[in-house]
Design an enzyme around this catalytic site. Structure first.
Site, short mmCIF file in Angstrom:
data_model
loop_
_atom_site.label_atom_id
_atom_site.label_comp_id
_atom_site.label_asym_id
_atom_site.label_seq_id
_atom_site.Cartn_x
_atom_site.Cartn_y
_atom_site.Cartn_z
CE LYS A 262 -15.41 38.64 -39.73
NZ LYS A 262 -14.28 38.69 -40.67
CB SER B 17 -11.89 36.27 -39.30
OG SER B 17 -12.11 37.39 -40.13
CB SER C 270 -11.17 37.26 -43.12
OG SER C 270 -10.06 37.09 -42.28
#
Length: 448
Positions: A78, A152, A176
């Site tokens: 990420k 996220s 997330s």
């Protein structure tokens, strides 16, 4: 169902260690899958073709290749933690394009274990929101591209669910990892505080945010977690001992209603576990009535992360979030969490784990949430994903486990399993039991 070039991360590593396959073959398989599926899903902020090939070649020459737990396994990171030689943009046009000098400890541990980084995944600006998009870019749910992949860690979950990589790194500050995992039908676990190095932004959102794995199987996630936690025993999932299981299927707040299919998924999981020898009963979690402690940490943590950034280059919704955080920072007090943790410890005197719905509603529409107002984002996020934040606030482990399909949206259903500190192995064992008894879940979304 869809297909994937990867049987599983566990099998990939075994094949590379034994010489049946090579790191280069696995990297080429990942890059080919990304080239085929990425245009539709938009899960990657950067694809590292030549760099990943060079990394695979160097890995193949390591004398310890046959002993590496993640030998040759392609992984995605990420774009919110440093990767050496690459910029860390955090989904924002306001962040620096300068390359980072060194890997985050999680990336360093993955590489040391033999994993090969093939790309950086998308996220909403500064990892704030429960949907993943930016102006001109929407990351979509592989099961239903009209729906969001969540956030996220949206790009991470979408990349795994689309079969582009067998493993992805995610971060979880208010759900997330678990929210996009639930949206996309993959398994994701947020470890408890201190299990994996966090080092996220300025304060890790005052201790709420953690790094964790996203995978298509519990075994794969356990293997990755064992590496990034530097705890090899976590990769060895034992049988699930008879547990005292609470099923809390209700909403944590009057602001959100739990969709009947999401509620029934949790109840059904509890019923099935009763038949497997566990002691299961309905319960009500002591959710906090006062939402200021969560809101203050969420906004003030973002404000700390945004310090030094040009606010004019932030999205309007994020700019409002940061401004609110500067005002609410004074409300971040340790005693708020202490009181909540006391009530949870009292609850868990009677239970070993709790099962809840992972989401309250199906995934939101895949649209330009980044161009909508702060209030519309907040309302939408709270209404569909209110069940995860509790475990970030106290820093306890929790995971999202696929359990079916929503008949209206065509997207996966999932339950959340949470436990007191130190409960990662117990969560993994119970999730593996659910996976095994249910015959497993579809590992990869259909290609269309």
């Amino acid at each position: 169902m869809g297909d994937s070039p990867f049987t599983s991360a566990v099998v990939v590593a075994e094949q590379v260690r034994s010489g049946v396959s090579s790191p280069m073959e696995q990297v080429e398989a990942a890059l080919a899958a990304i080239a085929e599926r990425e245009p539709k899903i938009q899960a990657f902020a950067a694809v590292l073709g030549d760099q990943a090939r060079a990394e695979a070649l160097a890995l193949s020459r390591r004398p310890d290749l046959a002993r590496l737990p993640l030998a040759g396994v392609p992984v995605a990171i990420k774009d919110v933690i440093p990767v050496a030689g690459l910029p860390m943009r955090e989904g924002s046009g306001a962040t620096s394009a300068e390359p980072r000098a060194a890997d985050h400890p999680v990336v360093a541990r993955l590489r040391a274990a033999g994993a090969v980084v093939v790309g950086l995944t998308t996220l909403p600006e500064l990892a704030v929101w429960g949907t993943t998009d930016a102006p001109g870019h929407i990351t979509r749910n592989p099961w239903n591209p009209s729906r969001t992949c969540g956030g996220s860690s949206g790009g991470a979950a979408a990349a795994v669910a689309a079969g582009m990589v067998p493993l992805a790194h995610g971060t979880d500050g208010l759900g997330s990892i678990r929210i996009p995992s639930a949206n996309c039908g993959v398994f994701g676990i947020k470890p408890g505080r201190g299990v994996v190095p966090s080092e996220l932004g300025a304060t890790s959102w005052f201790g709420m945010a953690e790094n964790g794995p996203i995978a298509t199987t519990v075994d794969d996630a356990a293997l990755m977690l064992s590496v990034i936690a530097d705890r090899p025993e976590l990769a060895r999932i034992g049988p699930s001992e008879p547990l005292r299981i609470a099923v809390a299927s209700g909403s944590p707040t009057f602001l959100a209603r739990v969709d009947p299919q999401w509620r029934d998924a949790a109840v059904r999981a509890g019923t099935e576990l009763t038949g497997s020898g566990h002691d299961v009963e309905p319960a009500t979690l002591p959710y906090p009535v006062n939402l200021i402690p969560v809101l203050a940490r969420w906004t003030a943590g973002t404000a700390a992360d945004a310090k030094g950034l040009d606010p004019r280059r932030l999205q309007p919704r994020t700019r409002r979030h940061v401004a609110l955080g500067r005002a609410l920072g004074r409300f971040v007090r340790p005693e708020q969490v202490n009181r909540l943790e006391d009530s949870l410890r009292a609850f868990f005197e009677n239970y070993d784990v709790v099962i809840t719905p992972a989401l309250a509603q199906p995934p939101l529409a895949a649209t330009t949430w980044s161009e909508r107002s702060w209030l519309s984002n907040i309302v939408a996020n709270v209404r569909y994903a209110p069940l995860s934040a509790l475990w970030n606030l106290v820093g306890w482990p929790a995971a999202s486990v696929p359990v079916g399909t929503h008949s209206h949206s065509g997207t996966p259903l999932a339950v959340q399993i949470a436990a007191p500190p130190g409960g990662e192995a117990r969560i993994l064992a119970l999730a593996a039991h659910i996976e095994r008894v249910g015959g497993g879940w579809p590992r990869v979304a259909p290609t269309r």
